[in-house]
Every structure is written in C-alpha cells, then in structure tokens.
Design a protein around this motif. Structure first.
Motif, short mmCIF file in Angstrom:
data_model
loop_
_atom_site.label_atom_id
_atom_site.label_comp_id
_atom_site.label_asym_id
_atom_site.label_seq_id
_atom_site.Cartn_x
_atom_site.Cartn_y
_atom_site.Cartn_z
N GLY A 1 0.83 -1.20 0.00
CA GLY A 1 0.00 0.00 0.00
C GLY A 1 0.86 1.24 0.00
O GLY A 1 1.75 1.39 0.85
N ILE A 2 0.64 2.16 -0.95
CA ILE A 2 1.39 3.41 -1.03
C ILE A 2 0.66 4.45 -0.19
O ILE A 2 -0.49 4.79 -0.45
CB ILE A 2 1.51 3.89 -2.49
CG1 ILE A 2 2.18 2.82 -3.36
CG2 ILE A 2 2.30 5.19 -2.56
CD1 ILE A 2 2.24 3.19 -4.83
N ASN B 1 0.51 3.90 -15.71
CA ASN B 1 -0.88 4.30 -15.86
C ASN B 1 -0.97 5.80 -15.65
O ASN B 1 -0.05 6.43 -15.13
CB ASN B 1 -1.76 3.63 -14.79
CG ASN B 1 -1.94 2.16 -15.06
OD1 ASN B 1 -1.82 1.70 -16.19
ND2 ASN B 1 -2.21 1.40 -14.01
N GLN B 2 -2.07 6.39 -16.05
CA GLN B 2 -2.28 7.81 -15.80
C GLN B 2 -3.47 7.95 -14.86
O GLN B 2 -4.62 7.97 -15.26
CB GLN B 2 -2.55 8.56 -17.11
CG GLN B 2 -1.31 8.70 -17.98
CD GLN B 2 -0.19 9.44 -17.27
OE1 GLN B 2 -0.43 10.45 -16.62
NE2 GLN B 2 1.03 8.95 -17.39
N VAL B 3 -3.17 8.02 -13.54
CA VAL B 3 -4.22 8.24 -12.56
C VAL B 3 -4.14 9.69 -12.10
O VAL B 3 -3.19 10.39 -12.39
CB VAL B 3 -4.08 7.29 -11.35
CG1 VAL B 3 -4.16 5.85 -11.80
CG2 VAL B 3 -2.78 7.53 -10.60
N ASN C 1 -6.24 3.17 -6.28
CA ASN C 1 -5.79 2.68 -7.57
C ASN C 1 -4.94 1.43 -7.34
O ASN C 1 -4.13 1.40 -6.42
CB ASN C 1 -4.94 3.74 -8.27
CG ASN C 1 -5.72 5.01 -8.52
OD1 ASN C 1 -6.72 5.03 -9.20
ND2 ASN C 1 -5.24 6.10 -7.93
N VAL C 2 -5.13 0.43 -8.19
CA VAL C 2 -4.38 -0.82 -8.05
C VAL C 2 -3.62 -1.07 -9.34
O VAL C 2 -4.17 -0.96 -10.43
CB VAL C 2 -5.32 -2.01 -7.76
CG1 VAL C 2 -4.50 -3.30 -7.61
CG2 VAL C 2 -6.13 -1.76 -6.49
N GLY C 3 -2.32 -1.37 -9.21
CA GLY C 3 -1.50 -1.66 -10.38
C GLY C 3 -0.58 -2.83 -10.12
O GLY C 3 -0.14 -3.05 -8.99
N PHE D 1 0.58 -2.99 -6.34
CA PHE D 1 0.68 -1.76 -5.57
C PHE D 1 -0.71 -1.13 -5.46
O PHE D 1 -1.45 -1.06 -6.45
CB PHE D 1 1.63 -0.76 -6.21
CG PHE D 1 3.09 -1.07 -5.98
CD1 PHE D 1 3.77 -0.47 -4.93
CD2 PHE D 1 3.76 -1.95 -6.79
CE1 PHE D 1 5.11 -0.76 -4.70
CE2 PHE D 1 5.10 -2.25 -6.58
CZ PHE D 1 5.78 -1.65 -5.53
N LEU D 2 -1.06 -0.71 -4.25
CA LEU D 2 -2.34 -0.07 -3.98
C LEU D 2 -2.08 1.37 -3.57
O LEU D 2 -1.38 1.62 -2.58
CB LEU D 2 -3.07 -0.82 -2.85
CG LEU D 2 -4.42 -0.28 -2.40
CD1 LEU D 2 -5.48 -0.66 -3.43
CD2 LEU D 2 -4.80 -0.85 -1.04
N ASP D 3 -2.57 2.32 -4.34
CA ASP D 3 -2.37 3.75 -4.07
C ASP D 3 -3.63 4.30 -3.43
O ASP D 3 -4.68 4.38 -4.06
CB ASP D 3 -2.06 4.47 -5.40
CG ASP D 3 -2.01 5.98 -5.23
OD1 ASP D 3 -1.60 6.43 -4.14
OD2 ASP D 3 -2.37 6.70 -6.18
N VAL D 4 -3.54 4.67 -2.13
CA VAL D 4 -4.70 5.23 -1.43
C VAL D 4 -4.54 6.74 -1.31
O VAL D 4 -3.45 7.28 -1.49
CB VAL D 4 -4.89 4.61 -0.03
CG1 VAL D 4 -5.08 3.11 -0.13
CG2 VAL D 4 -3.75 4.95 0.90
#
Length: 365
Positions: free
Chosen positions: A4-5, A23-25, A38-40, A68-71
């Motif tokens: 988790g980021i 990706n472009q989030v 976001n999950v990558g 990787f999980l970006d919260v």
C-alpha cells in the motif's frame, strides 16, 4: 503480494504510482483527489529471466510481479475521520507491507497540507495516525471480548490477554514487533492486521538538486538517520518527476538518461527490488515450450508450496520436482545437457526452494 502506497497529500504518491505502473491516474494539486484506491501490477526486474529466455525455447516470457495499492493522502487526525481518514486507513489494512512516500522536494506550485515541507514531521504524523487507528481497533475488539471472556473458553481468554498487551504497548507509544508476543500469537496478530506491525519501505521523493547533494542535505540526513536507528526499516531515494519523464522512453534512451545522472538502475527498479526484499520474497522459474515464467515465493517455502503457486492441483498431487539453480544452469544453458551431467537433482516434499531455482514439477491428479 500487495504493497500500500501511503503518505500525506501532495507528496508524489500518485506520480510515483503512475511511473510504477505506467498508468495515468489523478495526480492533481489538491488533497484527496484519489478517493478510490488505484491498483496496479508491477513487473519485478530480473536479469536472470532475460538470460534464461536466451537459453530455452519458450513462446512467452512472464516476469514475477507485485501489486501496488495507491490510497488517498492521509492527514493529521485521520484516525478520527479527518479527511475521510478512517476510510483510507481501512483500505490498507489488507496489504502485506507499506510503501511510505515522504516529500523532500519544494515547489510553490504544489501546496503542502501542513504549510511547509518537513519530511520527518510528515513521517511522524503518519506513524501517529497508524498507532491511534490500531489502538482504536484493539480497544474496540477488547471491549467486546471482555464482556464474553468470563463464560468463554481458553482461546478467547488468550486473545483477551494478547489484546491487553497490544493496547498497553500502543497507548504507551511503543513500537510493535512480533517478538514482543508469545509464540503462537502470529495467526491472531495476522487476523487483527495492525498497521503498525506491517513492514515499511520509505520512499524519499526528492527533486533533482537534492538527489545530487542528498548526503549533505540536513532534512535527508535527519530522516535517513531516523529510519536506520529508530524504525528498523529500509528506504529508497527517487525523484518521481524524473521517473515520470522516463515513461515511454526506449531502453537505450533510458540507459543514456541514467548514465547522465550517474545511475545504473532507475529509481523504480530499485524500489521494486527493495519491496521484493521487504516481503521476504525469492524467485523461482518454470518453463516449457509455451511459457518461461518467474514466480514470487516467500523465502523458506517448500517445493510443494512452490508447485501450488503454479496451480493448486500441483501442490495437492505433488510427487517430486527436478531442479537446477540458475547459477549452475548458466554453465550448461540446456536442461538435457545439465541432466546428462548429473546437475539436475530430483527433490521431494521437504525440499526448501532457493532463490533462482528452475523447477519441473511431477504430480499426480
């Protein structure tokens, strides 16, 4: 395996995620622009896989990977719900480790939620919110079980004692580690999933100027000394903006770009490798005419457990495995030649897989 980021808003988390996953989030300059995580999936760079691909005949080559999980950015008082904090904290309870991004770069066009850049203060804010959130989880669970403990069995009483100890340590501001608790507590600790007990990799997000002079930068020294002496964790230094610039470049252009910076690997390559080490992962390989593939495996796992990574039926029906390590295989560059020379071994259920093993499983369905 999933990391988790986390970090405060506008520290470069989403820029890092974009560069990691290509990706472009959303990465706008305001807090909480990332509400849903976001999950990558990120490939793990491994030169050995490229070597083996040149020695064997497989149609496809598949690297190992990490999720990787970006919260969204956390803020002060997140544990009390500030800035949707409880929602974001709950999103990372299920990850295997935490990737904590700290902002060192200064940019008047990118606001800081605390008013000014101070990475050590930011680190302490997130650690405090993790501890307060864990304390709430433990206290709530303890209150519920204490009401039942008089009539409950030994299992519940054991859990109550563990929760009391956890509550005492958290309330006292102590760092938690598994060796503080009795043997046999690991499954319960895993079930509670405390944020403060997760392995942490700190990502020091610097600008190009700080990167070049980081050893003499006072903020950099303070943070790295804290990580090395107080946290017992590890860190990697990157410039997320530079990593973003390299997106879409050919490998040759990337190499030239890195040489100009005096680097051998991209920051992202170093980050993924560090994350892999943080999770105590090793890599084994399998191949046939259809696919050569690298697999992630927890260090200390046995051959049947490795077979289960490929397919659950392989673990259930495991008979044996033929194996040769990469370091031996590169002398032969051929399975048949290695086998003819006695370099390929047959191993059973007790065999502990080593990093770099190439495995061929025998199983009975």
């Amino acid at each position: 395996m999933e990391l988790g980021i986390v970090g405060l808003p506008n520290v470069g988390k989403s820029t890092l995620f974009n560069a990691l996953t290509e990706n472009q989030v959303a990465a706008e300059n305001y807090p909480f622009c990332t509400v849903d995580p976001n999950v990558g999936v990120v490939q793990v760079p491994d030169e050995r896989l490229d070597d083996i691909a040149g020695w064997v005949d497989s149609e496809a080559v598949t690297p190992a990977s990490i999720r990787f999980l970006d919260v969204a950015g956390l803020v002060r008082d997140a544990s009390e719900g500030e800035g949707l904090g409880n929602q974001f904290l709950s999103q990372i309870r299920g990850v295997d480790a935490v990737c904590h991004v700290l902002r060192f770069f200064k940019d008047n066009n990118v606001s800081h939620v605390e008013g000014e850049v101070d990475p050590l203060r930011d680190l302490e804010i997130i650690e405090t919110e993790f501890a307060l959130s864990d304390l709430e989880v433990v206290s709530r669970r303890l209150d519920k079980l204490e009401k039942e403990s008089r009539l409950a069995g030994e299992d519940v009483k054991t859990e109550v004692n563990l929760l009391r100890k956890l509550e005492e340590h958290l309330a006292g501001g102590e760092r938690l580690s598994a060796d503080m608790f009795p043997e046999g507590s690991q499954e319960l600790l895993k079930e509670i999933s405390l944020l403060t007990m997760k392995p942490v990799l700190y990502v020091l997000n610097v600008d190009e100027g700080i990167f070049a002079e980081r050893r003499s930068n006072p903020d950099y020294r303070r943070v790295t000394e804290y990580i090395e002496t107080e946290s017992g964790s590890d860190y990697v230094t990157i410039c997320a903006e530079l990593e973003a610039e390299m997106q879409g470049m050919s490998w040759e252009d990337k190499q030239m770009f890195l040489e100009d910076l005096g680097l051998e690997e991209t920051g992202l390559q170093r980050l993924v490798k560090k994350a892999y080490e943080l999770l105590d992962l090793i890599t084994f390989f399998t191949y046939n005419e259809n696919e050569l593939r690298a697999w992630s495996l927890i260090e200390g796992s046995t051959a049947p457990q490795a077979a289960g990574k490929v397919h659950s039926d392989f673990e259930k029906g495991f008979i044996s495995a033929e194996t040769i390590n990469y370091h031996k295989f590169k002398r032969y560059k051929s399975w048949s030649e290695a086998g003819a020379d006695g370099a390929v071994r047959t191993v059973g259920k007790d065999y502990v897989v080593r990093d770099g093993d190439i495995l061929l499983f025998r199983f009975n369905l």
